[in-house]
Design a protein around this motif. Structure first.
Motif, PDB file in Angstrom:
ATOM      1  N   MET A   1       0.861  -1.183   0.000  1.00 59.62           N
ATOM      2  CA  MET A   1       0.000   0.000   0.000  1.00 59.62           C
ATOM      3  C   MET A   1       0.895   1.231   0.000  1.00 59.62           C
ATOM      4  O   MET A   1       1.500   1.577   1.012  1.00 59.62           O
ATOM      5  CB  MET A   1      -0.894  -0.012   1.247  1.00 59.62           C
ATOM      6  N   GLU A   2       1.024   1.858  -1.142  1.00 62.91           N
ATOM      7  CA  GLU A   2       1.954   2.983  -1.289  1.00 62.91           C
ATOM      8  C   GLU A   2       1.255   4.176  -1.921  1.00 62.91           C
ATOM      9  O   GLU A   2       0.584   4.064  -2.940  1.00 62.91           O
ATOM     10  CB  GLU A   2       3.146   2.574  -2.145  1.00 62.91           C
ATOM     11  N   PHE A   3       1.422   5.323  -1.289  1.00 62.10           N
ATOM     12  CA  PHE A   3       0.846   6.558  -1.808  1.00 62.10           C
ATOM     13  C   PHE A   3       1.749   7.140  -2.893  1.00 62.10           C
ATOM     14  O   PHE A   3       2.966   6.946  -2.881  1.00 62.10           O
ATOM     15  CB  PHE A   3       0.680   7.583  -0.687  1.00 62.10           C
ATOM     16  N   ARG A   4       1.149   7.863  -3.819  1.00 64.70           N
ATOM     17  CA  ARG A   4       1.941   8.617  -4.790  1.00 64.70           C
ATOM     18  C   ARG A   4       2.691   9.708  -4.038  1.00 64.70           C
ATOM     19  O   ARG A   4       2.096  10.483  -3.281  1.00 64.70           O
ATOM     20  CB  ARG A   4       1.037   9.231  -5.844  1.00 64.70           C
ATOM     21  N   ASP A   5       3.981   9.786  -4.242  1.00 65.80           N
ATOM     22  CA  ASP A   5       4.800  10.748  -3.495  1.00 65.80           C
ATOM     23  C   ASP A   5       4.339  12.182  -3.686  1.00 65.80           C
ATOM     24  O   ASP A   5       4.389  12.992  -2.756  1.00 65.80           O
ATOM     25  CB  ASP A   5       6.264  10.635  -3.930  1.00 65.80           C
ATOM     26  N   ASP A   6       3.865  12.517  -4.900  1.00 66.90           N
ATOM     27  CA  ASP A   6       3.588  13.923  -5.211  1.00 66.90           C
ATOM     28  C   ASP A   6       2.130  14.321  -5.005  1.00 66.90           C
ATOM     29  O   ASP A   6       1.771  15.481  -5.243  1.00 66.90           O
ATOM     30  CB  ASP A   6       3.996  14.231  -6.645  1.00 66.90           C
ATOM     31  N   GLY A 166      -0.760  -4.155  10.026  1.00 66.75           N
ATOM     32  CA  GLY A 166      -0.253  -3.638   8.766  1.00 66.75           C
ATOM     33  C   GLY A 166      -1.050  -2.443   8.287  1.00 66.75           C
ATOM     34  O   GLY A 166      -2.162  -2.194   8.751  1.00 66.75           O
ATOM     35  N   PRO A 167      -0.489  -1.671   7.353  1.00 68.14           N
ATOM     36  CA  PRO A 167      -1.146  -0.451   6.872  1.00 68.14           C
ATOM     37  C   PRO A 167      -2.544  -0.679   6.317  1.00 68.14           C
ATOM     38  O   PRO A 167      -3.448   0.114   6.567  1.00 68.14           O
ATOM     39  CB  PRO A 167      -0.193   0.055   5.780  1.00 68.14           C
ATOM     40  N   PHE A 168      -2.749  -1.773   5.572  1.00 77.78           N
ATOM     41  CA  PHE A 168      -4.083  -1.937   5.008  1.00 77.78           C
ATOM     42  C   PHE A 168      -5.089  -2.418   6.047  1.00 77.78           C
ATOM     43  O   PHE A 168      -6.290  -2.147   5.914  1.00 77.78           O
ATOM     44  CB  PHE A 168      -4.097  -2.882   3.806  1.00 77.78           C
ATOM     45  N   ALA A 169      -4.633  -3.098   7.083  1.00 76.97           N
ATOM     46  CA  ALA A 169      -5.552  -3.445   8.176  1.00 76.97           C
ATOM     47  C   ALA A 169      -6.129  -2.164   8.770  1.00 76.97           C
ATOM     48  O   ALA A 169      -7.326  -2.079   9.076  1.00 76.97           O
ATOM     49  CB  ALA A 169      -4.826  -4.257   9.243  1.00 76.97           C
ATOM     50  N   GLN A 170      -5.292  -1.144   8.926  1.00 75.64           N
ATOM     51  CA  GLN A 170      -5.764   0.150   9.416  1.00 75.64           C
ATOM     52  C   GLN A 170      -6.725   0.784   8.412  1.00 75.64           C
ATOM     53  O   GLN A 170      -7.767   1.329   8.789  1.00 75.64           O
ATOM     54  CB  GLN A 170      -4.580   1.075   9.664  1.00 75.64           C
ATOM     55  N   ALA A 171      -6.377   0.705   7.136  1.00 80.97           N
ATOM     56  CA  ALA A 171      -7.229   1.299   6.110  1.00 80.97           C
ATOM     57  C   ALA A 171      -8.602   0.637   6.083  1.00 80.97           C
ATOM     58  O   ALA A 171      -9.624   1.304   5.894  1.00 80.97           O
ATOM     59  CB  ALA A 171      -6.556   1.182   4.741  1.00 80.97           C
ATOM     60  N   TYR A 172      -8.637  -0.680   6.283  1.00 82.41           N
ATOM     61  CA  TYR A 172      -9.921  -1.395   6.323  1.00 82.41           C
ATOM     62  C   TYR A 172     -10.801  -0.870   7.452  1.00 82.41           C
ATOM     63  O   TYR A 172     -11.997  -0.622   7.258  1.00 82.41           O
ATOM     64  CB  TYR A 172      -9.678  -2.900   6.491  1.00 82.41           C
ATOM     65  N   GLU A 228      -0.177   4.655  -5.689  1.00 81.32           N
ATOM     66  CA  GLU A 228       0.650   4.358  -6.849  1.00 81.32           C
ATOM     67  C   GLU A 228       0.043   3.268  -7.715  1.00 81.32           C
ATOM     68  O   GLU A 228       0.166   3.284  -8.935  1.00 81.32           O
ATOM     69  CB  GLU A 228       2.048   3.906  -6.384  1.00 81.32           C
ATOM     70  N   ALA A 229      -0.596   2.294  -7.084  1.00 77.00           N
ATOM     71  CA  ALA A 229      -1.112   1.131  -7.804  1.00 77.00           C
ATOM     72  C   ALA A 229      -2.268   0.532  -7.016  1.00 77.00           C
ATOM     73  O   ALA A 229      -2.468   0.869  -5.838  1.00 77.00           O
ATOM     74  CB  ALA A 229       0.002   0.100  -7.989  1.00 77.00           C
ATOM     75  N   PRO A 230      -3.048  -0.351  -7.631  1.00 74.14           N
ATOM     76  CA  PRO A 230      -4.095  -1.043  -6.869  1.00 74.14           C
ATOM     77  C   PRO A 230      -3.486  -1.797  -5.688  1.00 74.14           C
ATOM     78  O   PRO A 230      -2.306  -2.162  -5.705  1.00 74.14           O
ATOM     79  CB  PRO A 230      -4.683  -2.017  -7.901  1.00 74.14           C
ATOM     80  N   PHE A 231      -4.280  -2.034  -4.688  1.00 70.40           N
ATOM     81  CA  PHE A 231      -3.794  -2.773  -3.529  1.00 70.40           C
ATOM     82  C   PHE A 231      -3.401  -4.188  -3.944  1.00 70.40           C
ATOM     83  O   PHE A 231      -4.036  -4.810  -4.808  1.00 70.40           O
ATOM     84  CB  PHE A 231      -4.858  -2.818  -2.434  1.00 70.40           C
ATOM     85  N   THR A 232      -2.373  -4.708  -3.313  1.00 73.09           N
ATOM     86  CA  THR A 232      -1.866  -6.037  -3.638  1.00 73.09           C
ATOM     87  C   THR A 232      -2.646  -7.111  -2.886  1.00 73.09           C
ATOM     88  O   THR A 232      -3.398  -6.824  -1.944  1.00 73.09           O
ATOM     89  CB  THR A 232      -0.385  -6.145  -3.248  1.00 73.09           C
ATOM     90  N   ASP A 233      -2.432  -8.357  -3.285  1.00 71.25           N
ATOM     91  CA  ASP A 233      -3.044  -9.472  -2.561  1.00 71.25           C
ATOM     92  C   ASP A 233      -2.605  -9.471  -1.101  1.00 71.25           C
ATOM     93  O   ASP A 233      -3.383  -9.804  -0.204  1.00 71.25           O
ATOM     94  CB  ASP A 233      -2.664 -10.798  -3.211  1.00 71.25           C
ATOM     95  N   SER A 234      -1.354  -9.089  -0.862  1.00 73.92           N
ATOM     96  CA  SER A 234      -0.843  -9.024   0.507  1.00 73.92           C
ATOM     97  C   SER A 234      -1.585  -7.972   1.319  1.00 73.92           C
ATOM     98  O   SER A 234      -1.925  -8.183   2.488  1.00 73.92           O
ATOM     99  CB  SER A 234       0.658  -8.722   0.494  1.00 73.92           C
TER     100      SER A 234
END
Length: 295
Positions: A1-6, A166-172, A228-234
């Protein structure tokens, strides 16, 4: 889970009142206020071992209220900040969720969508739904359209309830709470009525729909321009693991050694995983009708 830097962040959507990093028993998204104040608050509070007195007493200040936190407008400006800081990550997730829902709601709601603020807190504090504590876990208050979150909840989720985190657990979890905001805007909260407890109760159906809404956002999050991209399976596995950890049956088993479906208010681990997955695989909030048929 990565944000676009800009990408630009709007930190005005999140207010830091000094989240402690302490703990809270996971309620899976306790909804208070509106049609759910009263019995459901009392039942959930007692089930989770929370003293409900403060919650039912109404607003007002408290000596243990959260102290002012960081100025997130200065700290969280770009996606690169969200990739480095937990609080800025919350800002980025909130920004993405609200951007998604502003476009995903039925057309006649899009122009009037009212953004809900997230407040990072600890200790005891006042809300439009009454006094609240960190022990309640994250929740949404319909009266002031606010999401309240102590970041310590996520450590408790891992340390006490065995979630991987993990970051996506928080996002959920955040996505679930904003699902309640959508329900509030659409008037869905009233559908729970007085059906407060049980595996197929109105309360459970409301919570499972919020899980499904979180999944729908997750599927479409990259289209909001913050990632940056769709969320991964991880990433998604982190969310599913969190959903399992805060199922009513899992919490009951760990805290009281037995499972009582008649007292459920949020849904079992299986139900929560199923409905998050439904939202994620379809990407469609329209597929999140938990009020029709079996859950």
């Amino acid at each position: 889970m990565e944000f676009r830097d800009d990408v630009d962040l709007d930190a005005s959507q999140v207010d830091d009142r000094g989240s402690s990093g302490g703990g809270g028993i996971p309620g899976g998204g306790l909804t208070i206020g509106g049609g759910l104040v009263g019995v459901v608050v009392l039942v959930v509070a007692l089930f989770l071992g929370v003293d409900p007195a403060g919650l039912l007493n109404g607003g007002g200040s408290d000596s243990t209220a959260s102290q002012p936190g960081e100025n997130l407008n200065e700290k969280c400006r770009k996606g690169s900040d969200a990739n480095q800081s937990e609080k800025c990550r919350v800002v980025g997730v909130v920004n993405s969720i609200q951007s998604y829902w502003q476009g995903a709601l039925p057309e006649h709601f899009q122009q009037t969508y009212g953004k809900a603020g997230t407040t990072l807190v600890s200790g005891t504090w006042s809300t439009g739904c009454g006094r609240a504590t960190s022990a309640m876990g994250p929740f949404y208050c319909p009266a002031d359209r606010g999401v309240y979150l102590d970041l310590g909840f996520f450590r408790e989720l891992e340390d006490r309830f065995g979630a991987k985190g993990g970051p996506f657990a928080q996002a959920y979890v955040i996505g679930h709470e904003y699902g309640h905001h959508v329900q509030n805007l659409l008037g869905t909260m009233n559908r729970a009525g007085r059906d407060r407890t049980g595996a197929d109760s109105g309360s459970v159906r409301l919570e499972l729909q919020a899980d499904c809404y979180a999944g729908a956002w997750a599927k479409n999050a990259v289209t909001t321009g913050f990632f940056e991209a769709p969320f991964t399976d991880s990433d998604i596995r982190e969310g599913l693991d969190a959903a399992e950890a805060i199922g009513d049956d899992r919490i009951q088993e760990r805290t009281q050694g037995r499972v009582d479906p008649e007292s459920w208010t949020h849904g079992s681990s299986r139900q929560r995983v199923h409905w998050f997955t439904t939202g994620y695989t379809t990407g469609s909030p329209a597929r999140c009708d938990t009020f029709t048929g079996a859950v």
